[in-house]
Scaffold this motif. Structure first.
Motif: not given
Length: 99
Positions: A76-83
């Motif tokens: 989803v392009g959540a490149d700023r979301l760290a999992v």
């Protein structure tokens, strides 16, 4: 023991140190892999909608949702979301269950 370089938690801490604003994170989330309400995909979508910077997937006794959540963040392009991988371990002591 120091955390390995490049670990999700280390990256989050480094990002927080450079941030111009507070880092928003939820570090205790469950998915449908254990007793949560959201699939890993839905959890990532909700985290992105809430403008979180990081989420820790901490299902009961399994890390099975960490990979799918990480993949969902990339899709989803959540490149700023760290999992951040986690697990809530269940145990019993004196006839009581603890997590």
């Amino acid at each position: 023991t120091p955390l390995p370089r490049g670990s999700p938690f280390t990256q989050l801490c480094q990002s927080a140190a450079r941030a111009n604003r507070p880092v928003a994170a939820d570090l205790h989330l469950h998915t449908t892999v254990s007793d949560g309400d959201f699939t890993p995909d839905q959890l990532v979508a909700a985290a992105k909608a809430a403008r979180l910077d990081a989420v820790a997937v901490t299902d009961h006794d399994t890390t099975a949702a960490v990979g799918p959540a990480t993949d969902a963040a990339a899709r989803v392009g959540a490149d700023r979301l760290a999992v951040i991988p986690g697990v809530e371990i269940s145990t019993r002591f004196e006839d009581r269950e603890y997590h």
